[in-house]
Design a protein around this motif. Structure first.
Motif, short mmCIF file in Angstrom:
data_model
loop_
_atom_site.label_atom_id
_atom_site.label_comp_id
_atom_site.label_asym_id
_atom_site.label_seq_id
_atom_site.Cartn_x
_atom_site.Cartn_y
_atom_site.Cartn_z
N VAL A 12 -0.11 -0.77 -11.84
CA VAL A 12 0.41 -0.56 -10.57
C VAL A 12 1.89 -1.40 -10.67
O VAL A 12 2.05 -2.43 -10.86
N GLN A 13 2.81 -0.40 -10.20
CA GLN A 13 4.13 -1.20 -10.31
C GLN A 13 4.85 -1.01 -8.95
O GLN A 13 4.88 0.12 -8.30
N LEU A 14 5.91 -1.80 -8.80
CA LEU A 14 7.03 -1.89 -7.78
C LEU A 14 8.40 -1.99 -8.04
O LEU A 14 8.87 -2.75 -9.01
N ASP A 15 9.10 -1.04 -7.82
CA ASP A 15 10.47 -1.00 -8.35
C ASP A 15 11.40 -1.59 -7.48
O ASP A 15 12.39 -1.90 -7.88
N ARG A 16 11.08 -1.72 -6.06
CA ARG A 16 11.87 -2.37 -5.18
C ARG A 16 10.83 -3.00 -4.10
O ARG A 16 9.67 -2.52 -3.99
N TYR A 17 11.51 -3.88 -3.36
CA TYR A 17 10.74 -4.61 -2.45
C TYR A 17 10.32 -3.67 -1.30
O TYR A 17 11.24 -2.89 -0.84
N GLY A 18 9.08 -3.88 -0.69
CA GLY A 18 8.94 -2.86 0.25
C GLY A 18 7.21 -3.06 0.79
O GLY A 18 6.83 -4.28 0.52
N SER A 19 6.73 -2.23 1.28
CA SER A 19 5.22 -2.07 1.86
C SER A 19 4.56 -1.67 0.68
O SER A 19 4.83 -1.39 -0.45
N PRO A 20 3.21 -1.92 0.60
CA PRO A 20 2.22 -1.53 -0.42
C PRO A 20 2.36 -0.25 -0.80
O PRO A 20 1.89 0.07 -1.94
N THR A 21 2.54 0.40 0.02
CA THR A 21 2.81 2.00 0.02
C THR A 21 3.65 2.41 -1.06
O THR A 21 3.66 3.69 -1.52
N GLU A 22 4.52 1.47 -1.38
CA GLU A 22 5.55 1.82 -2.20
C GLU A 22 5.21 1.77 -3.75
O GLU A 22 5.81 1.89 -4.72
N PRO A 71 12.10 -6.81 -7.93
CA PRO A 71 11.17 -7.91 -8.78
C PRO A 71 11.44 -7.79 -10.15
O PRO A 71 11.57 -7.00 -10.80
N LYS A 72 11.48 -9.27 -10.63
CA LYS A 72 11.53 -9.55 -11.98
C LYS A 72 10.45 -8.98 -12.92
O LYS A 72 10.51 -8.46 -13.84
N ARG A 73 9.09 -9.06 -12.17
CA ARG A 73 8.07 -8.61 -12.77
C ARG A 73 7.43 -7.57 -11.85
O ARG A 73 6.78 -7.61 -10.97
N PRO A 74 7.37 -6.20 -12.32
CA PRO A 74 7.05 -5.15 -11.49
C PRO A 74 5.69 -4.86 -11.11
O PRO A 74 5.38 -4.24 -10.21
N VAL A 75 4.86 -5.64 -12.06
CA VAL A 75 3.40 -5.30 -11.84
C VAL A 75 2.78 -6.52 -11.09
O VAL A 75 3.12 -7.72 -11.46
N PRO A 76 2.46 -6.35 -9.81
CA PRO A 76 2.19 -7.60 -9.18
C PRO A 76 0.72 -7.97 -9.61
O PRO A 76 0.01 -7.47 -10.57
N ALA A 104 -2.85 -14.51 -15.11
CA ALA A 104 -1.94 -13.57 -15.83
C ALA A 104 -0.79 -13.24 -15.24
O ALA A 104 -0.18 -13.32 -14.10
N VAL A 105 -0.08 -12.31 -16.13
CA VAL A 105 1.30 -11.76 -15.65
C VAL A 105 0.99 -10.21 -15.37
O VAL A 105 0.53 -9.54 -16.27
N GLY A 106 1.27 -9.71 -14.22
CA GLY A 106 0.83 -8.28 -13.80
C GLY A 106 -0.71 -8.11 -13.98
O GLY A 106 -0.91 -7.11 -14.84
N ALA A 107 -1.73 -8.67 -13.25
CA ALA A 107 -3.06 -8.53 -13.20
C ALA A 107 -3.32 -7.12 -12.57
O ALA A 107 -4.51 -6.68 -12.72
N PHE A 108 -2.42 -6.22 -11.92
CA PHE A 108 -2.79 -5.12 -11.13
C PHE A 108 -2.63 -4.09 -12.19
O PHE A 108 -1.76 -3.16 -12.17
#
Length: 327
Positions: A12-22, A71-76, A104-108
């Motif tokens: 699961v990755q996040l390219d930009r800050y926002g809501s969980p739907t992104e 985000p520096k680390r795209p996987v939360p 861990a780093v990026g557990a999702f």
């Protein structure tokens, strides 16, 4: 039969800050470990309220750590329970096949990188879902109690007793033989009582501000003004305001800072706490789990594909105990 190890993993990755739907679902190459790292096959990942804030990039000052524009680390995700599948060149503590719990780093994701020193062996008899609920929430609860001097506290009050951290604070305080009062809403009264609270206060029925005489108050709710809330503790008692979660919002940060500023001007000791991941504290929690005095309360396990719904549920403060992701 094909026994070839997988080379890709779902994340699961996040390219930009926002809501969980992104949050986006991607398949990427399994990362290679650095010399002091291991690769963990994630069996369950714990969700904390701070994960929702990190996804939103809040508060803005925290972006100096998260990444200013993205985000520096795209996987939360940080809390992990799983199985080691690969180790770095200098790692001697772990081998493939070891079941572990920690940070861990990026557990999702299906696979995550972790420092070898941030993990502990998962106790037998503890499910992966239960183990993933422990690291941040249980360690925060332990640090809050220790910050307030649990060793000499006979009466302990936990505000927000049914949440992820609160559910552990009640159990850990009871394990220290304190007389524990937990504050929660009506629907959570039975849960908090089952965790070991000697008394449960339903804040929809009773006036929490009227409580008095506690040696230690752990505030995970942040509802009462500090000038009134501190009176819940006896003269010379400790009132611990826990950072993380709501305390990482702007309002919460002000409350967190105010605790330190107001402490010298009253008979109670106000103690702000911003919890830190500490392996030795997790080891202490696991010892209580092994001896049966602490057990994670997991309300729900969401599939990785439903990560957005799970994060939103936790971020809105609706969870009873902990919520985890299961890839």
């Amino acid at each position: 039969m094909n026994t070839t190890a997988p080379t890709t993993t779902r994340t699961v990755q996040l390219d930009r800050y926002g809501s969980p739907t992104e949050l986006r679902h991607l398949t990427v190459d399994i990362p290679a470990p650095a010399d002091d790292q291991v690769v963990v096959r994630v069996r369950a990942a714990g969700i904390n309220r701070g994960d929702g804030l990190a996804i939103a990039g809040l508060p803005y000052a925290a972006r100096l750590s998260y990444g200013v524009t993205r985000p520096k680390r795209p996987v939360p995700g940080t809390d992990v329970a799983g199985t080691v599948v690969a180790v770095g060149a200098s790692v001697t503590a772990w081998r493939p096949g070891d079941d572990v719990v920690g940070w861990a780093v990026g557990a999702f994701a299906e696979h995550a990188l972790a420092s070898a020193s941030s993990l502990l062996a998962k106790p037998e008899g503890l499910t992966f879902e239960e183990a993933a609920a422990l690291p941040t929430a249980a360690v925060t609860a332990l640090q809050a109690l220790e910050k307030g001097g649990i060793g000499t506290a006979h009466r302990v009050l936990v505000l927000g007793a049914s949440g992820g951290v609160g559910s552990f604070a009640v159990q850990l305080a009871a394990a220290c033989r304190a007389e524990v009062t937990g504050v929660c809403s009506t629907r959570n009264v039975d849960l908090v009582r089952s965790l070991g609270a000697d008394r449960v206060v339903d804040y929809t029925v009773e006036d929490v501000a009227a409580l008095r005489g506690y040696d230690l108050v752990v505030d995970l709710a942040g509802q009462l003004p500090l000038t009134r809330a501190r009176r819940l503790a006896r003269r010379g008692g400790a009132y611990v305001v826990v950072g993380g979660g709501k305390a990482r919002t702007l309002t919460g940060m002000r409350r967190f800072a105010a605790a330190g500023l107001l402490s010298p001007f009253g008979p109670q000791r106000l103690r702000p706490l911003f919890a830190r991941p500490r392996r030795e504290d997790l080891a202490t929690v696991l010892s209580h789990v092994v001896d049966g005095r602490v057990r994670p309360s997991v309300e729900a396990a969401y599939a990785l594909r439903d990560a957005a719904d799970a994060v939103d549920f936790v971020h809105r403060g609706k969870a009873r105990g902990k919520v985890v992701l299961v890839p």
